[in-house]
Design a protein around this motif. Structure first.
Motif, short mmCIF file in Angstrom:
data_model
loop_
_atom_site.label_atom_id
_atom_site.label_comp_id
_atom_site.label_asym_id
_atom_site.label_seq_id
_atom_site.Cartn_x
_atom_site.Cartn_y
_atom_site.Cartn_z
N THR A 1 16.01 22.84 31.16
CA THR A 1 17.04 22.20 30.34
C THR A 1 17.73 21.09 31.13
OG1 THR A 1 17.41 24.25 29.10
CG2 THR A 1 19.13 22.57 28.99
N LYS A 2 18.04 21.35 32.39
CA LYS A 2 18.69 20.34 33.22
C LYS A 2 17.82 19.09 33.34
CE LYS A 2 21.31 23.66 36.04
NZ LYS A 2 21.50 24.23 37.39
N ASP A 3 16.53 19.29 33.51
CA ASP A 3 15.62 18.15 33.61
C ASP A 3 15.58 17.38 32.29
OD1 ASP A 3 15.03 18.90 36.19
OD2 ASP A 3 13.17 19.95 35.66
N MET A 4 15.60 18.11 31.19
CA MET A 4 15.57 17.46 29.88
C MET A 4 16.81 16.61 29.65
SD MET A 4 15.76 19.12 26.04
CE MET A 4 14.72 20.50 26.50
N ILE B 1 28.18 15.13 25.47
CA ILE B 1 27.24 15.66 24.48
C ILE B 1 26.00 14.78 24.54
CG2 ILE B 1 28.87 16.77 22.92
CD1 ILE B 1 28.85 14.26 21.20
N TYR B 2 24.86 15.33 24.14
CA TYR B 2 23.59 14.64 24.30
C TYR B 2 22.87 14.51 22.97
CZ TYR B 2 24.38 15.59 29.26
OH TYR B 2 24.92 15.64 30.52
N LEU B 3 22.14 13.40 22.83
CA LEU B 3 21.38 13.15 21.61
C LEU B 3 20.05 13.87 21.70
CD1 LEU B 3 21.48 11.61 18.92
CD2 LEU B 3 20.28 9.73 20.06
N PHE B 4 19.92 14.95 20.96
CA PHE B 4 18.75 15.82 21.01
C PHE B 4 18.13 15.91 19.62
CE2 PHE B 4 17.16 20.29 20.60
CZ PHE B 4 16.11 20.20 21.50
N GLN B 5 16.91 15.41 19.49
CA GLN B 5 16.19 15.43 18.20
C GLN B 5 17.00 14.77 17.08
OE1 GLN B 5 15.03 19.53 17.55
NE2 GLN B 5 13.62 19.52 19.30
N GLY B 6 17.73 13.73 17.46
CA GLY B 6 18.44 12.94 16.46
C GLY B 6 19.85 13.38 16.15
N ILE C 1 21.65 22.89 23.29
CA ILE C 1 20.29 22.36 23.40
C ILE C 1 19.35 23.42 23.95
CG2 ILE C 1 18.85 20.69 24.64
CD1 ILE C 1 21.18 18.72 24.45
N GLN C 2 19.81 24.13 24.97
CA GLN C 2 18.98 25.18 25.56
C GLN C 2 18.68 26.27 24.55
OE1 GLN C 2 19.06 26.57 29.81
NE2 GLN C 2 20.38 28.12 28.91
#
Length: 333
Positions: free
Chosen positions: A21-24, A39-44, A52-53
């Motif tokens: 997850t950290k690498d992602m 916060i991160y943009l994950f799958q839109g 996310i994890q």
């Protein structure tokens, strides 16, 4: 320290995350978070690292059953209420609504209808044992439709979705976050939160995409996805509870209706009733926050006390543009 090094440091300090997850996260776009540093943009859509994890593990391992039921929601749009109503309807043969020992009197709805991303799959990156869940299994989630596992989208399971007019949703989210944020996070000012909301960078946002995902699927597969609006549910609870029970394949009988079962469910799950219960005054949701923060007002139109006319105009235009041609509209007063 450079921004890149700062990002690496903030990710590495999160011991609850797997190395995968950290690498992602290092490859994902990020913005300032509402109650986490980023916060991160994950799958839109935007979400926190731990979410996310959990979602990744959920997508990779969850196997849906046709009898499964999911209560899916935009955050702060009536989630707790809909979970309570759905649980009461589905379990009314096992737990009589008028019983003094009904589970909803001693457990928060989020305990009875656990969140996929916080509770079921929220323990590091471990795959949970779901064999202990009684069938039909009942889960809750904020995950957008497009990011649900293929096994759900290809199954005949039921999804009940609720959203709320974007003005009330925003105000409720902003006030909620400032109550539960960690002490290390500064108070989020209304104007800053509003700009973030308008840009879509809010948990599980952009909100309009979240709504449209379930809205469109409810049009394609109405027997599998029921789309509800908070305002409609508040306006005519009896009508929508009948609709919900029928959708869940457990319609109310004429005998139940004559005996006042529907009215008793409404009373049991009412905002006023749940707010006064001991478990919702003193209990906690996981380790994140106290249950009492889940119950503020539950009113329609409270946004008028906070938003300026220019804010209303800006957000109205955004939603008109984003929802244009979909058929999805909201009453705001």
């Amino acid at each position: 320290m450079s921004p890149t090094n700062d990002t690496n440091k903030s990710i590495e300090e999160q011991d609850h995350l797997s190395q995968e997850t950290k690498d992602m996260l290092l490859s994902l776009p990020r913005e300032k978070g509402w109650r986490t540093p980023y916060i991160y943009l994950f799958q839109g859509f935007w979400c926190q690292p731990a979410e996310i994890q959990a979602i990744s593990t959920f997508q990779n391992h969850f196997q849906a059953k046709d009898s499964d039921v999911f209560v899916a929601t935009v955050p702060k749009s009536g989630t707790t209420w809909l979970k309570a109503l759905t649980f009461a309807i589905m379990n009314r043969q096992n737990h009589f609504i008028s019983s003094k020992n009904h589970p909803l009197l001693s457990f928060n709805p989020h305990d009875l209808v656990p969140f996929i991303e916080y509770t079921v799959y929220g323990k590091h990156d471990k795959v949970p044992d779901l064999s202990k869940f009684h069938e039909p299994r009942l889960f809750g989630t904020h995950i957008p439709f497009g990011s649900l596992p293929n096994s759900i989208r290809k199954s005949n399971c039921k999804i009940v979705y609720i959203c709320r007019n974007p003005f009330d949703t925003f105000i409720s989210s902003w006030m909620f976050v400032n109550k539960i944020k960690p002490p290390s996070m500064p108070t989020l000012k209304l104007e800053e939160a509003f700009e973030m909301y308008c840009n879509g960078s809010v948990g599980f946002g952009p909100v309009w995409n979240h709504m449209l995902g379930y809205w469109n699927e409810s049009k394609e597969r109405p027997k599998n996805v029921l789309f509800l609006k908070y305002e409609d549910l508040k306006e005519d609870v009896i009508f929508h509870l009948k609709k919900l029970a029928k959708f869940l394949d457990c319609p109310f009988t004429l005998k139940e209706e004559s005996e006042g079962v529907i009215e008793n469910i409404i009373k049991l799950c009412s905002f006023e009733k749940m707010k006064e219960l001991k478990v919702n005054k003193t209990g906690t949701f996981g380790r994140n926050f106290e249950n009492k923060f889940l119950f503020r007002k539950g009113e329609i139109g409270d946004w008028t006390n906070y938003l300026s006319s220019s804010m209303v105009e800006k957000l109205s235009k955004i939603f008109e543009e984003k929802l244009y041609g979909s058929g999805l509209k909201f009453r705001v007063k």
